[in-house]
Scaffold this motif. Structure first.
Motif, PDB file in Angstrom:
ATOM      1  N   ILE A 156      64.103 -17.315 -15.128  1.00  0.00           N
ATOM      2  CA  ILE A 156      64.367 -18.532 -14.647  1.00  0.00           C
ATOM      3  C   ILE A 156      63.955 -19.707 -15.920  1.00  0.00           C
ATOM      4  N   VAL A 157      62.887 -19.268 -16.684  1.00  0.00           N
ATOM      5  CA  VAL A 157      62.581 -20.373 -17.878  1.00  0.00           C
ATOM      6  C   VAL A 157      63.487 -20.209 -18.741  1.00  0.00           C
ATOM      7  N   ASN A 158      63.997 -19.294 -19.012  1.00  0.00           N
ATOM      8  CA  ASN A 158      64.715 -18.978 -20.300  1.00  0.00           C
ATOM      9  C   ASN A 158      66.207 -19.434 -19.878  1.00  0.00           C
ATOM     10  N   ALA A 159      66.630 -19.503 -18.437  1.00  0.00           N
ATOM     11  CA  ALA A 159      67.791 -20.054 -18.230  1.00  0.00           C
ATOM     12  C   ALA A 159      67.688 -21.557 -18.494  1.00  0.00           C
ATOM     13  N   ALA A 160      66.538 -22.026 -17.950  1.00  0.00           N
ATOM     14  CA  ALA A 160      66.598 -23.749 -17.929  1.00  0.00           C
ATOM     15  C   ALA A 160      66.586 -24.107 -19.511  1.00  0.00           C
ATOM     16  N   VAL A 161      65.819 -23.179 -20.291  1.00  0.00           N
ATOM     17  CA  VAL A 161      65.918 -23.692 -21.892  1.00  0.00           C
ATOM     18  C   VAL A 161      67.366 -23.411 -22.315  1.00  0.00           C
ATOM     19  N   ALA A 162      68.165 -22.367 -22.018  1.00  0.00           N
ATOM     20  CA  ALA A 162      69.413 -22.248 -22.468  1.00  0.00           C
ATOM     21  C   ALA A 162      70.229 -23.402 -22.231  1.00  0.00           C
ATOM     22  N   ALA A 163      70.063 -23.812 -21.017  1.00  0.00           N
ATOM     23  CA  ALA A 163      70.926 -25.067 -20.520  1.00  0.00           C
ATOM     24  C   ALA A 163      70.731 -26.375 -21.352  1.00  0.00           C
ATOM     25  N   THR A 164      69.420 -26.414 -22.329  1.00  0.00           N
ATOM     26  CA  THR A 164      69.455 -27.701 -23.015  1.00  0.00           C
ATOM     27  C   THR A 164      70.227 -27.398 -24.540  1.00  0.00           C
ATOM     28  N   GLY A 165      70.784 -26.328 -24.590  1.00  0.00           N
ATOM     29  CA  GLY A 165      71.353 -26.109 -26.006  1.00  0.00           C
ATOM     30  C   GLY A 165      70.692 -25.892 -27.277  1.00  0.00           C
ATOM     31  N   LEU A 166      69.390 -26.088 -27.065  1.00  0.00           N
ATOM     32  CA  LEU A 166      68.307 -25.797 -28.284  1.00  0.00           C
ATOM     33  C   LEU A 166      68.521 -24.246 -28.853  1.00  0.00           C
ATOM     34  N   PRO A 167      68.492 -23.105 -27.943  1.00  0.00           N
ATOM     35  CA  PRO A 167      68.362 -21.842 -28.376  1.00  0.00           C
ATOM     36  C   PRO A 167      69.904 -21.669 -29.272  1.00  0.00           C
ATOM     37  N   GLN A 168      70.999 -22.361 -29.044  1.00  0.00           N
ATOM     38  CA  GLN A 168      72.158 -22.103 -29.632  1.00  0.00           C
ATOM     39  C   GLN A 168      71.984 -22.781 -31.116  1.00  0.00           C
ATOM     40  N   GLN A 169      71.160 -23.950 -31.060  1.00  0.00           N
ATOM     41  CA  GLN A 169      70.738 -24.542 -32.465  1.00  0.00           C
ATOM     42  C   GLN A 169      69.761 -23.572 -33.305  1.00  0.00           C
ATOM     43  N   LEU A 170      68.873 -22.788 -32.655  1.00  0.00           N
ATOM     44  CA  LEU A 170      67.950 -22.018 -33.483  1.00  0.00           C
ATOM     45  C   LEU A 170      68.729 -20.859 -33.863  1.00  0.00           C
TER      46      LEU A 170
END
Length: 412
Positions: free
Chosen positions: A284-298
């Motif tokens: 759940i935590v990872n899904a919430a962060v993925a929705a911010t777009g930050l992981p794609q930037q990293l």
């Protein structure tokens, strides 16, 4: 976004440290509190949170935990550990037997369950035989991590990676088994070199438990045979059919839970519910962060410095570092959203399994098996300190990771 990232960072600080600093909140508690806060504060919709939980991984792990628990309830782990410890052989040969035993069982059963069940017995056996317990406990731990990398069912992180990459049991075995098998004698060679001349206890132990083994559990041969047959049937189904892994494991668990002689509560009590809740919270935590777009930037930033997570060798490097910062399972869950539809799924799966499994021998907190060995040893007066662990663990990790890198390059 700022609130989501703050919660994410705090959760993964807890993953790395073992608890949330200044609070009595362990890894599981931190993951669950983080997930609940994200849902309650509207950072992720409840339906999206439910959808984020990979029920296939949770179901597979639960089923295999029940199967592993059946061996414990039958007294098999206690029986097998005592048989190994009673062998009339020298220390180096005994170490080789323990390493082989640990590696094989960790590949077929969840390695953490094996570590919890057998570490106390090996502690007592070493003390009773006047042997220095450190090389044997470390060998057991290192072999559990290396051996568990061989199969899809060896560890939770393997299951997560396999489900994300849609790998079959045979496909995973084909690319991960051989380096894991070769890694076991590497563990033995390093420990023999590190503990040369230090195989026996230097001074007499003052505790009564140092000279006598506790009463053993009676082996229930019928229940042990039943667990063995179910395990064999599950493995055959994994190898010979394309049935979903989760359904096969749950079917096997169902046969064991329905019994005329063993209460189901005894099996369920041995299931690691904390680990299941930890994974649910992190999904759940990872899904919430993925929705911010930050992981794609990293991910894009990693590509700029030459680390492409779709390239197996780069994945091996990332997993080797990341798993020793936040732990094996959280590390794999961080990269899981970015490895679906990979061009080389089997090689990528091998990189994840070998990277997390082999590197986790470097430090005590690199794996749950290391933590279990240190804690169980400490309760019996055996100090497995950070420096002592790393003295053998770092060369083991480096040697096996070099082996893994060569294997990954050969796979192309």
């Amino acid at each position: 976004m700022d609130l989501t990232l703050t919660i994410f960072v705090l959760v993964y600080v807890a993953m790395g440290v073992g608890h949330l600093p200044f609070f009595r909140l362990d890894r599981t508690g931190a993951a669950m509190v983080g997930a609940m806060l994200l849902i309650a504060l509207g950072q992720i919709a409840p339906q999206d949170a439910w959808a984020a939980i990979d029920y296939r991984t949770i179901g597979l792990l639960f089923g295999l935990m029940v199967i592993s628990a059946a061996f414990g309830v039958a007294g098999f782990y206690d029986f097998a550990a005592r048989k190994v410890g009673a062998l009339d052989v020298g220390p180096k040969t005994l170490l080789a037997v323990i390493i082989g035993f640990s590696g094989i069982f960790s590949a077929l059963l969840t390695n953490d369950v094996v570590a919890v069940a057998m570490t106390p017995i090996f502690c007592q056996i070493c003390l009773a035989r006047r042997l220095n317990p450190l090389p044997f406990l470390l060998g057991f731990c290192f072999a559990a991590n290396v051996g568990s990398s061989a199969t899809l069912i060896g560890s939770p992180q393997n299951m997560i990676a396999a489900e994300a990459l849609n790998l079959s049991f045979n496909g995973f075995l084909r690319v991960a088994a051989l380096p894991s098998l070769i890694g076991l004698p590497v563990v033995w060679l390093v420990l023999v070199a590190v503990y040369r001349g230090r195989w026996t206890l230097a001074t007499p132990q003052k505790t009564a438990t140092a000279t006598a083994l506790p009463a053993s559990e009676d082996l229930d041969r019928v229940e042990a045979l039943k667990a063995g047959l179910v395990t064999l049937a599950v493995l055959v189904a994994f190898v010979a059919t394309d049935r979903p892994h989760m359904l096969v494991a749950l079917l096997g668990a169902s046969f064991l839970l329905v019994s005329r002689s063993v209460e189901s509560e005894k099996l369920i009590r041995r299931v690691d519910g904390d680990l299941l809740l930890l994974l649910i919270g992190l999904f759940i935590v990872n899904a919430a962060v993925a929705a911010t777009g930050l992981p794609q930037q990293l991910l894009s930033a990693l590509g700029d410095i030459g680390l492409d997570l779709n390239q197996p060798l780069s994945m091996l490097v990332v997993m080797s570092v990341l798993s020793n910062i936040v732990g094996n399972n959280p590390a794999v869950m961080l990269v899981e959203p970015f490895i679906r539809n990979a061009a080389h799924p089997e090689a990528l799966g091998a990189a994840i399994a070998l990277g997390t499994g082999f590197s986790s021998n470097a430090v005590i907190f690199g794996s749950l098996a290391g933590i279990i060995v240190a804690e169980q040893g400490g309760r019996r007066g055996i100090v497995v300190g950070f420096a002592e662990f790393a003295r053998a663990g770092v060369p083991v990790a480096l040697a096996t990771l070099l082996l893994a890198a060569g294997w990954i390059v050969w796979l192309g």
